[in-house]
Design a protein around this motif. Structure first.
Motif, PDB file in Angstrom:
ATOM      1  N   ARG A   1      -9.497  -4.838   3.262  1.00  0.00           N
ATOM      2  CA  ARG A   1      -9.002  -3.513   3.645  1.00  0.00           C
ATOM      3  C   ARG A   1      -9.333  -2.442   2.618  1.00  0.00           C
ATOM      4  NH1 ARG A   1      -2.642  -1.918   4.912  1.00  0.00           N
ATOM      5  NH2 ARG A   1      -2.844   0.210   4.098  1.00  0.00           N
ATOM      6  N   ASP A   2      -9.123  -2.731   1.310  1.00  0.00           N
ATOM      7  CA  ASP A   2      -9.262  -1.694   0.276  1.00  0.00           C
ATOM      8  C   ASP A   2      -9.352  -2.394  -1.075  1.00  0.00           C
ATOM      9  OD1 ASP A   2      -8.811   0.200  -1.702  1.00  0.00           O
ATOM     10  OD2 ASP A   2      -7.211   1.236  -0.627  1.00  0.00           O
TER      11      ASP A   2
ATOM     12  N   ALA B   1       0.837  -1.206   0.000  1.00  0.00           N
ATOM     13  CA  ALA B   1       0.000   0.000   0.000  1.00  0.00           C
ATOM     14  C   ALA B   1       0.873   1.257   0.000  1.00  0.00           C
ATOM     15  CB  ALA B   1      -0.925  -0.010   1.219  1.00  0.00           C
TER      16      ALA B   1
END
Length: 482
Positions: free
Chosen positions: A196-197, A160
């Motif tokens: 998470r994303d 990330a």
């Protein structure tokens, strides 16, 4: 050991870091780091390794006074050979400073993140391969992305950060004894990232390579006697030394985001698809290692070499390979399967390699699906009931009950140890014990757990182990009476 033996120290400067490795245990030091050292010696390049311990400080405390250098000792009945390895430039301890680990992983100079974290380090359900989102460390990491605990949490947070900074991703290289280990590493990483994303998950799926590998080198736990023998032979003290057999094999799918060391110069085989090699090794070597671990331990043996020198256990191995295992192994490129298994028996018999059965028996609930159950499932799909492998499963069930054939307690090391013993203790007779253990969905896929013929064979084998012992059970199998 010489009383005044100096501590090993690094000779010359360390290479610049390009690899981060999670899990700096004995196998990594006997395998990955040795190949990398030899590749740099042969072809040059800076492929220094930052090793990261996700749990204890033991490896760091051993290696830091030596600036990361250590000795790789090839064991042989004809004489040992020592080689100083300098590929590791530092060892970080994640619980002490997770931010330092994340900074290393996010460093643009890092091109590869490799893993030897054992089966349980993937926080997955061994029967399905899916990430266990309820795992304590995984749940923590989803809630605390800047201070992760798990390998997966560190990898996703680092990716990330690289994505946000416009830095190219690293390659994730699993080197654990798991079928399709690259596919598994990718699957659990994406499961975590999606939780998470979704955008991050899509970027990882599109940009990050997860090549699969097959790794093979028998690496017993280092003992104080090994440290003392090295000091006596070489004149220096190295508590970080590792010992291993001479044989080694590393097969890798050649898919890397930003290059790699010239590992082929050190003997690595690069292929387009490693699946057949993985299956060969997991079923032929690891499957019989686990079989020997449980049956041999119950029979009172201590090491793989003890078992392989025992005519009864050697006959068991040869029958398992020829009749039950090899018929399920696809032909790997460049391999002669009968010759491969014959060489395995020779490797097992090397008395210089004291590979303890108890060590191999650890974490069986995580290992059985890929080492034994996949072979059994393939045989059942063909209508075959592999009685010898059913006996191996029954031996694992006896082992996790925590008492050996002499009535002595077994120190069972397994993530499910307490549950396995509690369920087994409360189940009554052999049929009851087998039934409750087959109900562990984390271990046994439903198709096997509900297979009446498989259940009956394991129950019969368990009953024979409980009443007659491991040797008699093996004799029954070999005679065709099992």
């Amino acid at each position: 050991m010489p009383a005044d033996a100096p501590r090993l120290s690094r000779a010359g400067s360390a290479p610049r870091r390009s690899i981060v490795h999670l899990g700096p245990g004995a196998f990594f030091r006997a395998f990955n780091a040795v190949f990398t050292e030899e590749a740099m010696a042969a072809e040059g390049g800076d492929w220094g390794i930052t090793a990261v311990s996700l749990r204890s400080a033991g490896a760091r405390d051993q290696m830091a006074p030596q600036s990361g250098a250590y000795t790789s000792v090839t064991l042989s009945e004809s004489g040992n050979r020592a080689q100083v390895i300098g590929a590791i430039v530092e060892v970080l301890v994640a619980p002490e400073d997770p931010e330092a680990v994340l900074a290393a992983l996010a460093d643009p100079a890092v091109k590869i993140v490799s893993l030897t974290i054992t089966e349980k380090g993937y926080s997955h359900n061994p029967a399905t391969g899916a990430l266990r989102l309820e795992d304590v460390d995984i749940a923590h990491d989803l809630a605390n992305s800047a201070a992760p605990r798990s390998a997966i949490g560190f990898i996703v947070e680092a990716l990330a950060r690289r994505r946000a900074a416009g830095v190219a991703p690293f390659t994730v290289l699993s080197c654990d004894n798991l079928p399709s280990n690259g596919h598994l590493a990718k699957g659990v990483t994406l499961d975590f990232a999606r939780a998470r994303d979704a955008g991050l998950a899509a970027w990882i799926e599109a940009e990050v390579p997860f090549p699969a590998t097959m790794v093979d080198r028998i690496t017993p736990a280092t003992t104080q006697a090994d440290v003392d023998a090295l000091a006596a032979a070489e004149g220096y003290l190295d508590p970080a030394c590792v010992v291993h057999e001479s044989f080694r094999q590393w097969v890798i799918e050649d898919r890397f985001a930003q290059g790699r060391p010239a590992w082929e110069a050190a003997g690595v085989q690069f292929v387009q698809n490693v699946d057949a090699h993985e299956t060969m090794k997991l079923r032929c070597l690891n499957g019989t290692h686990s079989t020997l671990a449980y049956l041999g331990y119950l029979a009172g043996l201590e090491t793989i070499s003890d078992a392989a020198h025992d005519p009864l256990f050697a006959a068991l191995l040869e029958r398992l390979w020829a009749v039950e295992i090899l018929p399920t192994v696809p032909q790997p490129e460049g391999e002669d399967l009968p010759a491969y298994t014959a060489a395995l028996l020779d490797r097992y018999r090397d008395r210089a390699i004291r590979h303890r059965l108890w060590q191999i028996a650890m974490d069986g609930s995580q290992k059985l699906p890929q080492r034994l159950l996949g072979t059994i499932a393939d045989q059942r799909a063909k209508g075959v009931l592999p009685q010898g492998l059913c006996l191996a499963v029954a031996a694992w069930m006896r082992y996790v009950g925590g008492v050996d054939e002499a009535g002595q307690p077994i120190d069972v090391r397994d993530p499910l140890a307490a549950r396995l013993k509690a369920e087994s203790d409360g189940a009554g007779d052999a049929a009851g014990k087998v039934a409750v253990l087959l109900a562990f969905g984390e271990v046994f896929p439903e198709a096997l757990a509900t297979d009446a013929a498989f259940r009956a064979a394991v129950t019969e084998a368990y009953s024979r182990l409980a009443t007659e012992g491991a040797r008699a059970a093996i004799e029954g199998y070999l005679s065709g009476a099992a």
